[in-house]
Scaffold this motif. Structure first.
Motif, PDB file in Angstrom:
ATOM      1  N   ASP A  38      10.588 -32.741  18.666  1.00 51.76           N
ATOM      2  CA  ASP A  38      10.117 -31.370  18.456  1.00 51.76           C
ATOM      3  C   ASP A  38       8.645 -31.234  18.849  1.00 51.76           C
ATOM      4  O   ASP A  38       8.293 -31.490  19.984  1.00 51.76           O
ATOM      5  N   ASP A  39       7.781 -30.884  17.898  1.00 50.71           N
ATOM      6  CA  ASP A  39       6.365 -30.697  18.239  1.00 50.71           C
ATOM      7  C   ASP A  39       5.544 -31.968  18.008  1.00 50.71           C
ATOM      8  O   ASP A  39       4.320 -31.938  18.075  1.00 50.71           O
ATOM      9  N   GLY A  40       6.230 -33.082  17.712  1.00 50.24           N
ATOM     10  CA  GLY A  40       5.544 -34.360  17.535  1.00 50.24           C
ATOM     11  C   GLY A  40       4.853 -34.532  16.199  1.00 50.24           C
ATOM     12  O   GLY A  40       4.156 -35.518  15.974  1.00 50.24           O
ATOM     13  N   ARG A  41       5.078 -33.594  15.294  1.00 49.06           N
ATOM     14  CA  ARG A  41       4.404 -33.637  13.989  1.00 49.06           C
ATOM     15  C   ARG A  41       5.408 -33.854  12.859  1.00 49.06           C
ATOM     16  O   ARG A  41       6.562 -33.417  12.954  1.00 49.06           O
ATOM     17  N   PRO A  42       4.977 -34.479  11.776  1.00 48.85           N
ATOM     18  CA  PRO A  42       5.850 -34.608  10.605  1.00 48.85           C
ATOM     19  C   PRO A  42       6.271 -33.227  10.093  1.00 48.85           C
ATOM     20  O   PRO A  42       5.523 -32.255  10.194  1.00 48.85           O
ATOM     21  N   VAL A  43       7.460 -33.165   9.542  1.00 51.03           N
ATOM     22  CA  VAL A  43       7.968 -31.918   8.974  1.00 51.03           C
ATOM     23  C   VAL A  43       7.516 -31.838   7.515  1.00 51.03           C
ATOM     24  O   VAL A  43       7.731 -32.783   6.742  1.00 51.03           O
ATOM     25  N   PRO A  44       6.904 -30.733   7.113  1.00 51.18           N
ATOM     26  CA  PRO A  44       6.437 -30.602   5.727  1.00 51.18           C
ATOM     27  C   PRO A  44       7.611 -30.673   4.738  1.00 51.18           C
ATOM     28  O   PRO A  44       8.718 -30.199   5.034  1.00 51.18           O
ATOM     29  N   PRO A  45       7.378 -31.255   3.555  1.00 48.58           N
ATOM     30  CA  PRO A  45       8.457 -31.405   2.565  1.00 48.58           C
ATOM     31  C   PRO A  45       9.170 -30.101   2.210  1.00 48.58           C
ATOM     32  O   PRO A  45      10.389 -30.093   2.040  1.00 48.58           O
ATOM     33  N   ASP A  46       8.428 -28.980   2.106  1.00 46.05           N
ATOM     34  CA  ASP A  46       9.093 -27.728   1.750  1.00 46.05           C
ATOM     35  C   ASP A  46      10.040 -27.271   2.847  1.00 46.05           C
ATOM     36  O   ASP A  46      11.102 -26.720   2.565  1.00 46.05           O
ATOM     37  N   ARG A  47       9.717 -27.535   4.096  1.00 52.60           N
ATOM     38  CA  ARG A  47      10.618 -27.176   5.201  1.00 52.60           C
ATOM     39  C   ARG A  47      11.862 -28.058   5.201  1.00 52.60           C
ATOM     40  O   ARG A  47      12.960 -27.595   5.504  1.00 52.60           O
ATOM     41  N   SER A  89      20.188 -29.160  22.685  1.00 53.69           N
ATOM     42  CA  SER A  89      18.775 -29.487  22.902  1.00 53.69           C
ATOM     43  C   SER A  89      18.194 -28.722  24.075  1.00 53.69           C
ATOM     44  O   SER A  89      18.878 -28.427  25.061  1.00 53.69           O
ATOM     45  N   VAL A  90      16.913 -28.434  23.957  1.00 51.31           N
ATOM     46  CA  VAL A  90      16.180 -27.797  25.034  1.00 51.31           C
ATOM     47  C   VAL A  90      16.298 -28.669  26.282  1.00 51.31           C
ATOM     48  O   VAL A  90      16.201 -29.893  26.209  1.00 51.31           O
ATOM     49  N   GLY A  91      16.543 -28.054  27.408  1.00 49.79           N
ATOM     50  CA  GLY A  91      16.606 -28.776  28.670  1.00 49.79           C
ATOM     51  C   GLY A  91      18.004 -29.139  29.116  1.00 49.79           C
ATOM     52  O   GLY A  91      18.202 -29.491  30.273  1.00 49.79           O
ATOM     53  N   LEU A  92      18.977 -29.064  28.239  1.00 48.47           N
ATOM     54  CA  LEU A  92      20.346 -29.325  28.663  1.00 48.47           C
ATOM     55  C   LEU A  92      20.847 -28.112  29.430  1.00 48.47           C
ATOM     56  O   LEU A  92      20.566 -26.973  29.073  1.00 48.47           O
ATOM     57  N   ALA A  93      21.607 -28.371  30.490  1.00 41.85           N
ATOM     58  CA  ALA A  93      22.111 -27.290  31.331  1.00 41.85           C
ATOM     59  C   ALA A  93      23.349 -27.755  32.072  1.00 41.85           C
ATOM     60  O   ALA A  93      23.645 -28.947  32.127  1.00 41.85           O
ATOM     61  N   GLY A  94      24.056 -26.808  32.674  1.00 43.92           N
ATOM     62  CA  GLY A  94      25.194 -27.134  33.533  1.00 43.92           C
ATOM     63  C   GLY A  94      26.246 -27.978  32.839  1.00 43.92           C
ATOM     64  O   GLY A  94      26.710 -27.635  31.750  1.00 43.92           O
ATOM     65  N   PRO A  95      26.604 -29.123  33.457  1.00 43.09           N
ATOM     66  CA  PRO A  95      27.699 -29.924  32.919  1.00 43.09           C
ATOM     67  C   PRO A  95      27.430 -30.451  31.508  1.00 43.09           C
ATOM     68  O   PRO A  95      28.362 -30.709  30.756  1.00 43.09           O
ATOM     69  N   GLU A  96      26.163 -30.596  31.139  1.00 42.93           N
ATOM     70  CA  GLU A  96      25.841 -31.108  29.807  1.00 42.93           C
ATOM     71  C   GLU A  96      26.278 -30.136  28.718  1.00 42.93           C
ATOM     72  O   GLU A  96      26.520 -30.525  27.586  1.00 42.93           O
ATOM     73  N   PHE A 165      11.140 -30.921  33.244  1.00 36.45           N
ATOM     74  CA  PHE A 165       9.798 -30.607  32.758  1.00 36.45           C
ATOM     75  C   PHE A 165       9.800 -29.186  32.217  1.00 36.45           C
ATOM     76  O   PHE A 165      10.335 -28.283  32.851  1.00 36.45           O
ATOM     77  N   LEU A 166       9.215 -29.021  31.044  1.00 42.57           N
ATOM     78  CA  LEU A 166       9.103 -27.700  30.439  1.00 42.57           C
ATOM     79  C   LEU A 166       7.648 -27.426  30.093  1.00 42.57           C
ATOM     80  O   LEU A 166       6.870 -28.355  29.872  1.00 42.57           O
ATOM     81  N   ASP A 167       7.307 -26.163  30.052  1.00 44.89           N
ATOM     82  CA  ASP A 167       5.974 -25.760  29.611  1.00 44.89           C
ATOM     83  C   ASP A 167       6.021 -25.568  28.103  1.00 44.89           C
ATOM     84  O   ASP A 167       6.476 -24.537  27.609  1.00 44.89           O
ATOM     85  N   VAL A 180      14.115 -36.768  29.725  1.00 43.32           N
ATOM     86  CA  VAL A 180      15.256 -37.234  30.516  1.00 43.32           C
ATOM     87  C   VAL A 180      16.560 -36.874  29.821  1.00 43.32           C
ATOM     88  O   VAL A 180      16.639 -36.816  28.596  1.00 43.32           O
ATOM     89  N   VAL A 181      17.556 -36.611  30.653  1.00 46.49           N
ATOM     90  CA  VAL A 181      18.919 -36.403  30.188  1.00 46.49           C
ATOM     91  C   VAL A 181      19.715 -37.640  30.562  1.00 46.49           C
ATOM     92  O   VAL A 181      19.642 -38.117  31.701  1.00 46.49           O
TER      93      VAL A 181
END
Length: 194
Positions: A38-47, A89-96, A165-167, A180-181
């Motif tokens: 995800d964003d590379g950060r730990p998920v807060p306990p309340d979330r 997941s973000v980035g999956l497309a077509g046959p995936e 690659f995504l922005d 990578v897929v």
């Protein structure tokens, strides 16, 4: 869930329950675990309490039997999770994303890494995806720089099919190398199976 076997020689894969909140909070709150997710950060306990664990539990009712996220345990110790779900997941497309595809994922606590647990869990889920759930394809994504995760995917037979690659709004270190897929088809699995 009686027809779907969730065991290896070393691991038990079981459904989560509300009692697993401390374990899921520790897993999702660990910076090393979340480094490439995800964003590379730990998920807060309340979330975790309000969104993550309730979402995992909801999947058992919403997804077909055998799909969802499973707690990994060895000798009664929580090690992490492994998941088999419809691809999203973000980035999956077509046959995936085609009908009959399932997405593999996993997260392990740092103390459980390097012992073959991720490979064992992934192999069990890939085998179940094809043999029991009759999937046509298993796919997975990871960051290119996540060499350990890529090795697990390769060990269980998935092969790299493309890099994308995504922005990202807030890129994490290594995202400049893309994601990578990996994929494995039923025919490839049947040919490689002993």
């Amino acid at each position: 869930m009686t027809a779907f076997r969730l065991r290896t020689d070393r691991l038990a894969l079981r459904r989560f329950s509300p009692a697993d909140l401390p374990a899921v909070t520790a897993l999702c709150g660990d910076p090393e675990v979340m480094r490439y997710i995800d964003d590379g950060r730990p998920v807060p306990p309340d979330r975790v309490a309000d969104e993550v664990l309730p979402g995992l539990l909801r999947e058992y009712a919403e997804l077909p039997d055998g799909l969802g996220c499973w707690a990994l345990e060895a000798e009664g110790r929580f090690l992490g999770w492994a998941a088999l779900r419809p691809p999203s997941s973000v980035g999956l497309a077509g046959p995936e994303l085609a009908a009959g595809s399932l997405e593999l994922g996993y997260r392990l606590l740092p103390a459980a890494r390097g012992r073959g647990y991720a490979t064992g869990a992934a192999a069990a889920l890939v085998g179940a995806a094809f043999a029991e759930l009759r999937a046509e394809r298993v796919v997975a994504t990871t960051m290119t720089v996540n060499a350990a995760s890529r090795r697990v995917l390769e060990r269980v037979g998935l092969r790299r099919v493309r890099t994308f690659f995504l922005d990202w709004p807030d890129p994490i270190p290594g995202s400049e190398h893309g994601d990578v897929v990996h994929a494995l088809t039923r025919a490839e699995w049947a040919t490689a199976a002993p």
